[in-house]
Design a protein around this motif. Structure first.
Motif, PDB file in Angstrom:
ATOM      1  N   TYR A  51       1.020  -1.100   0.400  1.00 55.13           N
ATOM      2  CA  TYR A  51      -0.027   0.150   0.321  1.00 55.13           C
ATOM      3  C   TYR A  51       0.907   1.152  -0.234  1.00 55.13           C
ATOM      4  O   TYR A  51       0.691   2.326  -0.351  1.00 55.13           O
ATOM      5  N   LYS A  52       1.539   1.257   0.658  1.00 52.56           N
ATOM      6  CA  LYS A  52       2.723   2.750   0.607  1.00 52.56           C
ATOM      7  C   LYS A  52       3.539   2.443  -1.047  1.00 52.56           C
ATOM      8  O   LYS A  52       4.112   3.626  -0.941  1.00 52.56           O
ATOM      9  N   LYS A  53       4.326   1.411  -1.058  1.00 50.24           N
ATOM     10  CA  LYS A  53       4.817   1.764  -2.494  1.00 50.24           C
ATOM     11  C   LYS A  53       3.351   2.453  -3.645  1.00 50.24           C
ATOM     12  O   LYS A  53       3.585   3.321  -4.343  1.00 50.24           O
ATOM     13  N   ASN A  56       3.172   6.402  -2.735  1.00 52.73           N
ATOM     14  CA  ASN A  56       4.371   6.512  -2.897  1.00 52.73           C
ATOM     15  C   ASN A  56       4.289   7.004  -5.000  1.00 52.73           C
ATOM     16  O   ASN A  56       5.264   8.510  -4.994  1.00 52.73           O
ATOM     17  N   HIS A  65      -5.391   4.475   1.068  1.00 54.15           N
ATOM     18  CA  HIS A  65      -4.917   5.364   2.569  1.00 54.15           C
ATOM     19  C   HIS A  65      -6.049   4.154   2.944  1.00 54.15           C
ATOM     20  O   HIS A  65      -5.672   3.899   3.932  1.00 54.15           O
ATOM     21  N   LEU A  68      -4.955   0.923   3.287  1.00 60.19           N
ATOM     22  CA  LEU A  68      -3.938   0.819   4.758  1.00 60.19           C
ATOM     23  C   LEU A  68      -4.446   1.454   6.292  1.00 60.19           C
ATOM     24  O   LEU A  68      -4.067   0.572   7.016  1.00 60.19           O
ATOM     25  N   GLU A  80      -2.422   4.801  13.783  1.00 61.16           N
ATOM     26  CA  GLU A  80      -1.761   4.795  12.642  1.00 61.16           C
ATOM     27  C   GLU A  80      -2.669   4.748  11.760  1.00 61.16           C
ATOM     28  O   GLU A  80      -3.351   5.180  10.203  1.00 61.16           O
ATOM     29  N   ALA A  84      -4.534   7.574   7.628  1.00 55.81           N
ATOM     30  CA  ALA A  84      -4.563   6.701   6.851  1.00 55.81           C
ATOM     31  C   ALA A  84      -6.324   7.208   6.442  1.00 55.81           C
ATOM     32  O   ALA A  84      -6.675   7.725   5.604  1.00 55.81           O
TER      33      ALA A  84
END
Length: 265
Positions: A51-53, A56, A65, A68, A80, A84
């Motif tokens: 998800y972060k990739k 990015n 988001h 995540l 966290e 998100a």
């Protein structure tokens, strides 16, 4: 990758997404979809990384988001998860999920405070729940209900306490209340992404009252999250058959349309 995922062939699905990414390294959607598969496999670290990739590459990918946030929520990393979810709302404030998320943020904020309080009371919570469990086994159903209510007051997302309470109400032949309790338990399982358990309790509610519309709403949502679209479609149709002008009827029709469009070339 999506086709394999729908069939539950997670390893093949992951392999297909990785192949797509090797061809197109900036394929944000593939990372997000791969994260969804990892999440269903309970490989949360890999899901978060995917998800972060995706984010990015495409910071405005609302689905990434949201997913995540759900993953962090599953890990009970509530701060966290809230962060998100807030990013999701900033990108997509309206729509079916957008309406739900602000309420969920509020619930998570309460959970953070509750976890702080429960750190001082966890032994008491378990003691009260076990008391309710033993009361059910010995046929003291009304007392079991009261014990479970106390446990839930200490820990609102205590799904097992809801189960014992639902069983107790069923034994007391208070079926309407039992159905509502099982439906609430199903919602908690969904929020924790315990989808198999959610399906079980929603079906239990329907077995007691085949016209309990909210159980079909919940069941459809679970099947949709699992990419089991024919089952989701059947549940949503049942919801509309019982309550065609209900509070979620418009959303259900939109989801039905979305599922049917998946079959179109």
């Amino acid at each position: 990758g999506l086709a394999y995922g729908g069939l539950g062939q997670h390893a093949n699905s992951i392999a297909a997404y990785k192949q797509a990414i090797s061809i197109k390294p900036d394929y944000a959607e593939a990372y997000c979809s791969m994260g969804d598969v990892y999440r269903r496999m309970d490989q949360t670290a890999e899901a978060i990384a995917a998800y972060k990739k995706c984010i990015n590459i495409d910071p405005d990918d609302a689905d990434a988001h949201y997913a995540l946030g759900r993953t962090y929520e599953k890990l009970k990393q509530y701060a966290e998860a809230i962060a998100a979810f807030k990013k999701f709302i900033a990108i997509e404030p309206t729509g079916f999920v957008g309406i739900y998320v602000p309420r969920r943020i509020g619930e998570l904020q309460k959970m953070i405070e509750l976890e702080r309080i429960l750190d001082k009371h966890r032994p008491e919570t378990r003691e009260v729940f076990l008391k309710g469990q033993n009361l059910l086994k010995t046929g003291r159903f009304e007392e079991a209900v009261e014990a479970c209510k106390k446990a839930i007051a200490l820990k609102p997302f205590f799904a097992h306490a809801y189960y014992i309470m639902g069983e107790s109400y069923t034994k007391l032949e208070q079926y309407d209340v039992a159905v509502a309790v099982y439906a609430r338990m199903g919602i908690h399982h969904c929020q924790l992404e315990q989808f198999a358990d959610a399906v079980t309790v929603f079906k239990k509610a329907i077995a007691i009252n085949p016209d309990y519309v909210y159980a079909y709403w919940g069941l459809g949502g679970v099947y949709y999250c699992l990419n089991q679209y024919p089952d989701a479609l059947a549940a949503y149709k049942k919801y509309l058959a019982i309550e065609p002008t209900g509070p979620w009827a418009g959303d259900v029709r939109e989801l039905i349309k979305k599922i049917r469009n998946m079959d179109k070339p």
